[in-house]
Design a protein around this motif. Structure first.
Motif, PDB file in Angstrom:
ATOM      1  N   ILE A 146       0.837  -1.205   0.000  1.00  0.00           N
ATOM      2  CA  ILE A 146       0.000   0.000   0.000  1.00  0.00           C
ATOM      3  C   ILE A 146       0.871   1.254   0.000  1.00  0.00           C
ATOM      4  CG2 ILE A 146      -1.673   1.309   1.361  1.00  0.00           C
ATOM      5  CD1 ILE A 146      -2.880  -1.341   2.263  1.00  0.00           C
ATOM      6  N   LEU A 147       1.911   1.267   0.816  1.00  0.00           N
ATOM      7  CA  LEU A 147       2.787   2.435   0.876  1.00  0.00           C
ATOM      8  C   LEU A 147       3.533   2.630  -0.442  1.00  0.00           C
ATOM      9  CD1 LEU A 147       4.364   2.069   4.440  1.00  0.00           C
ATOM     10  CD2 LEU A 147       2.414   3.457   3.765  1.00  0.00           C
ATOM     11  N   GLY A 148       4.094   1.548  -0.971  1.00  0.00           N
ATOM     12  CA  GLY A 148       4.854   1.653  -2.208  1.00  0.00           C
ATOM     13  C   GLY A 148       4.000   2.089  -3.381  1.00  0.00           C
ATOM     14  N   LEU A 149       2.821   1.473  -3.516  1.00  0.00           N
ATOM     15  CA  LEU A 149       1.926   1.851  -4.618  1.00  0.00           C
ATOM     16  C   LEU A 149       1.397   3.272  -4.435  1.00  0.00           C
ATOM     17  CD1 LEU A 149      -0.048  -1.492  -5.064  1.00  0.00           C
ATOM     18  CD2 LEU A 149       1.678  -0.534  -6.593  1.00  0.00           C
ATOM     19  N   SER A 150       1.186   3.677  -3.193  1.00  0.00           N
ATOM     20  CA  SER A 150       0.735   5.053  -2.939  1.00  0.00           C
ATOM     21  C   SER A 150       1.792   6.056  -3.380  1.00  0.00           C
ATOM     22  CB  SER A 150       0.417   5.236  -1.454  1.00  0.00           C
ATOM     23  OG  SER A 150      -0.690   4.446  -1.060  1.00  0.00           O
ATOM     24  N   LEU A 151       3.034   5.772  -3.056  1.00  0.00           N
ATOM     25  CA  LEU A 151       4.112   6.667  -3.475  1.00  0.00           C
ATOM     26  C   LEU A 151       4.224   6.713  -5.001  1.00  0.00           C
ATOM     27  CD1 LEU A 151       6.529   8.477  -2.810  1.00  0.00           C
ATOM     28  CD2 LEU A 151       7.937   6.407  -2.675  1.00  0.00           C
ATOM     29  N   LEU A 152       4.123   5.548  -5.645  1.00  0.00           N
ATOM     30  CA  LEU A 152       4.257   5.498  -7.106  1.00  0.00           C
ATOM     31  C   LEU A 152       3.137   6.257  -7.801  1.00  0.00           C
ATOM     32  CD1 LEU A 152       5.391   1.794  -7.680  1.00  0.00           C
ATOM     33  CD2 LEU A 152       6.771   3.873  -7.896  1.00  0.00           C
ATOM     34  N   ILE A 153       1.895   6.069  -7.358  1.00  0.00           N
ATOM     35  CA  ILE A 153       0.785   6.733  -8.044  1.00  0.00           C
ATOM     36  C   ILE A 153       0.814   8.235  -7.783  1.00  0.00           C
ATOM     37  CG2 ILE A 153      -0.970   6.512  -6.224  1.00  0.00           C
ATOM     38  CD1 ILE A 153      -2.954   5.756  -8.452  1.00  0.00           C
ATOM     39  N   GLU A 154       1.257   8.645  -6.590  1.00  0.00           N
ATOM     40  CA  GLU A 154       1.376  10.076  -6.316  1.00  0.00           C
ATOM     41  C   GLU A 154       2.484  10.693  -7.173  1.00  0.00           C
ATOM     42  OE1 GLU A 154      -0.340  12.147  -4.570  1.00  0.00           O
ATOM     43  OE2 GLU A 154      -1.662  10.866  -3.383  1.00  0.00           O
ATOM     44  N   LEU A 155       3.605   9.985  -7.323  1.00  0.00           N
ATOM     45  CA  LEU A 155       4.686  10.481  -8.182  1.00  0.00           C
ATOM     46  C   LEU A 155       4.237  10.566  -9.631  1.00  0.00           C
ATOM     47  CD1 LEU A 155       7.766   8.567  -6.709  1.00  0.00           C
ATOM     48  CD2 LEU A 155       7.392  11.043  -6.663  1.00  0.00           C
ATOM     49  N   TRP A 156       3.491   9.560 -10.090  1.00  0.00           N
ATOM     50  CA  TRP A 156       3.040   9.543 -11.482  1.00  0.00           C
ATOM     51  C   TRP A 156       2.086  10.705 -11.769  1.00  0.00           C
ATOM     52  CZ3 TRP A 156      -1.948   8.077 -13.522  1.00  0.00           C
ATOM     53  CH2 TRP A 156      -1.969   8.024 -14.931  1.00  0.00           C
ATOM     54  N   VAL A 157       1.151  10.936 -10.857  1.00  0.00           N
ATOM     55  CA  VAL A 157       0.189  12.017 -11.066  1.00  0.00           C
ATOM     56  C   VAL A 157       0.880  13.375 -10.997  1.00  0.00           C
ATOM     57  CG1 VAL A 157      -1.836  13.163 -10.084  1.00  0.00           C
ATOM     58  CG2 VAL A 157      -1.784  10.676 -10.258  1.00  0.00           C
ATOM     59  N   ALA A 158       1.830  13.522 -10.068  1.00  0.00           N
ATOM     60  CA  ALA A 158       2.476  14.819  -9.886  1.00  0.00           C
ATOM     61  C   ALA A 158       3.508  15.132 -10.961  1.00  0.00           C
ATOM     62  CB  ALA A 158       3.132  14.873  -8.509  1.00  0.00           C
ATOM     63  N   LEU A 159       4.267  14.119 -11.418  1.00  0.00           N
ATOM     64  CA  LEU A 159       5.381  14.369 -12.324  1.00  0.00           C
ATOM     65  C   LEU A 159       5.098  14.029 -13.781  1.00  0.00           C
ATOM     66  CD1 LEU A 159       8.329  13.002 -10.134  1.00  0.00           C
ATOM     67  CD2 LEU A 159       7.506  15.365 -10.341  1.00  0.00           C
ATOM     68  N   VAL A 160       4.167  13.119 -14.032  1.00  0.00           N
ATOM     69  CA  VAL A 160       3.901  12.664 -15.401  1.00  0.00           C
ATOM     70  C   VAL A 160       2.545  13.161 -15.891  1.00  0.00           C
ATOM     71  CG1 VAL A 160       3.694  10.668 -16.928  1.00  0.00           C
ATOM     72  CG2 VAL A 160       5.364  10.635 -15.054  1.00  0.00           C
ATOM     73  N   ARG A 161       1.518  12.911 -15.131  1.00  0.00           N
ATOM     74  CA  ARG A 161       0.160  13.263 -15.575  1.00  0.00           C
ATOM     75  C   ARG A 161      -0.090  14.766 -15.470  1.00  0.00           C
ATOM     76  NH1 ARG A 161      -4.836  10.849 -16.418  1.00  0.00           N
ATOM     77  NH2 ARG A 161      -6.635  12.084 -15.733  1.00  0.00           N
ATOM     78  N   HIS A 162       0.393  15.389 -14.417  1.00  0.00           N
ATOM     79  CA  HIS A 162       0.268  16.845 -14.197  1.00  0.00           C
ATOM     80  C   HIS A 162      -1.178  17.306 -14.039  1.00  0.00           C
ATOM     81  CE1 HIS A 162       4.514  17.366 -14.867  1.00  0.00           C
ATOM     82  NE2 HIS A 162       4.433  16.817 -16.069  1.00  0.00           N
ATOM     83  N   GLU A 163      -2.076  16.434 -13.683  1.00  0.00           N
ATOM     84  CA  GLU A 163      -3.454  16.807 -13.364  1.00  0.00           C
ATOM     85  C   GLU A 163      -4.059  15.709 -12.508  1.00  0.00           C
ATOM     86  OE1 GLU A 163      -5.969  17.162 -16.749  1.00  0.00           O
ATOM     87  OE2 GLU A 163      -5.534  15.161 -17.517  1.00  0.00           O
TER      88      GLU A 163
END
Length: 469
Positions: free
Chosen positions: A145-162
């Motif tokens: 849960i922690l690892g996937l939470s960090l990954l999805i937050e990084l993806w949304v913040a750095l890649v998706r940008h929305e």
């Protein structure tokens, strides 16, 4: 050089026991089951309601397919019908029977099936895993849960940008209420993060569970302790970014209970225990009284209003409906199904239909009346009682009264503390992972009331016999 003896009383040397491939697969499957419950909202947001139902059905049937043949063959021996958590199961039975008088029978049946699936998961894990394996399985679940939470937050913040909506639905041009987002992308700003579970408070609770499990395993000298420290650091960072006032206060309560348990362990006899209990009671009364008198000041420290972020209005609305059917309630539904006529548009917050009462006792009273509250109170009282003495009593099954305590014995008590405090302002302890922990810990402590010395030592699962001189 090894020296052997042919003395008939000596046990011949043997290699250390190794786990079979079958048991390793069962442990991995148990982690998958735990993840499906603790991160159920992540599965819901990923595959939608129909997909989430299919996932739960498949996993539950798979668990039954593994579990039932093992019980028929008499394995594992830890499963005993008489030690099932009967009060909790009685609550589940009442929830099903409430279909006959429910104001929302469709929601009752749907959510009861979810309750039944979680119950099967809890009983399965408690049956097939030892205490040490349960701690490791919970640790692995929290790491996911922690690892996937960090990954999805990084993806949304750095890649998706929305922000990201559930099921990857495109955000409409007209905009949408931020409370509907799965992930808002606040990892690198001052906003709260939601992680893979899609809710800031739920993520904070998972972080607190993770910190408890990691600390217990660290104290138990588990392997890769350096990695446990790193995972704990990640959990602390995510917990701070989730910024849940309830969880912050839970940490204080957990530390107080932990200190009380460690002090009780140091008592040399029943007389000292009684004095300690009297002191604990006095401290608890003073603490609760001070918290009530200074409620507004404490809430303002965490940036919360005196109405507990609108909860007082929700509690009033729930109470007004609950007292119309005070004995057996209005019908089971945990969580409230927002599209059911009885709930749709009843209590609305930020344009969304609220799906629980934000207090587990008031929620139970609404659904199953006074009878349900009594059953739930008895279930939690029994679990709390066992968890306390499981933590403070020295493990003993013969004349040896100096066996060391196992750090794992603190795990049920600390989890129960979090859940009971959580239940004051949330309904999580009566559904999904809250219900799972209630059933799992209750059944496991009744079935295996003692933990053996060492990580791989067998657990005491039978009643000890007296040794005669």
């Amino acid at each position: 050089m090894a020296v052997y003896t042919k003395h008939p009383a000596a046990t011949p040397p043997a290699a250390p026991a190794r786990e079979t491939t079958r048991h390793l697969m069962v442990r991995a499957f148990s982690v998958l089951l735990l993840f499906s419950v603790f991160a159920h909202t992540a599965i819901y947001n990923l595959v939608g309601p129909v997909g989430a139902v299919i996932v739960m059905i498949v996993l539950t049937l798979a668990a039954l397919a593994i579990w039932i043949p093992a019980i028929v063959r008499g394995q594992p021996s830890v499963f005993r019908w008489r030690r099932l958590p009967w009060v909790a199961l009685a609550y589940g039975a009442l929830a099903l029977v409430s279909t006959f008088w429910s104001r929302w029978p469709g929601a009752t049946l749907l959510t009861w099936l979810l309750l039944a699936a979680v119950t099967v998961t809890a009983l399965f894990v408690a049956t097939v895993l030892t205490w040490n394996e349960i701690a490791r399985a919970l640790s692995t679940t929290m790491k996911l849960i922690l690892g996937l939470s960090l990954l999805i937050e990084l993806w949304v913040a750095l890649v998706r940008h929305e922000p990201l909506l559930p099921n990857f639905v495109e955000i409409p041009e007209s905009g949408i209420d931020p409370h509907l987002y799965w992930v808002r992308g606040n990892l690198f700003n001052d906003g709260r993060i939601q992680g893979i579970v899609g809710n800031a408070h739920s993520l904070a609770v998972m972080c607190l569970f993770a910190l408890i499990v990691f600390a217990v395993l660290f104290a138990a000298h588990a392997r890769r302790r350096t990695m446990l420290v790193l995972w704990s650091a990640l959990a602390a960072v995510l917990l701070i970014k989730a910024a849940s006032t309830t969880v912050y206060l839970s940490i204080i309560v957990v530390l107080v209970v932990l200190a009380a348990a460690l002090i009780a362990r140091a008592a040399s006899g029943p007389g000292q225990r009684r004095l300690m209990y009297a002191a604990f009671t006095a401290v608890a009364v003073i603490g609760v009284t001070a918290a009530l008198l200074l409620r507004d000041q404490l809430l303002s420290m965490f940036g919360k209003s005196g109405d507990l972020t609108g909860r007082l209005d929700i509690w009033q609305a729930v109470w007004e409906r609950a007292v119309t059917r005070p004995i057996f309630g209005n019908g089971f539904s945990s969580p409230w199904v927002p599209w059911a006529p009885g709930f749709d548009g009843w209590i609305v917050d930020h344009g969304l239909t609220v799906f629980h009462a934000h207090d587990m006792w008031l929620d139970v009273f609404l659904q199953l009346g006074v009878v349900g509250v009594v059953l739930m109170a008895l279930a939690w009282l029994a679990l709390t009682w066992r968890a306390w003495f499981f933590a403070v009593d020295r493990p003993r099954w013969d004349l040896d009264a100096k066996r060391p305590y196992s750090p794992v014995s603190l795990l049920p008590l600390l989890f129960v503390t979090v859940l009971l405090f959580e239940g004051l302002v949330e309904s999580a302890p009566i559904m999904l992972w809250g219900w799972l922990l209630l059933v799992l810990l209750s059944f496991k402590m009744k079935s295996a009331p003692l933990i053996g010395v060492g990580e791989h030592a067998p657990e005491m699962t039978t009643t000890p016999t007296r040794r005669t001189p």
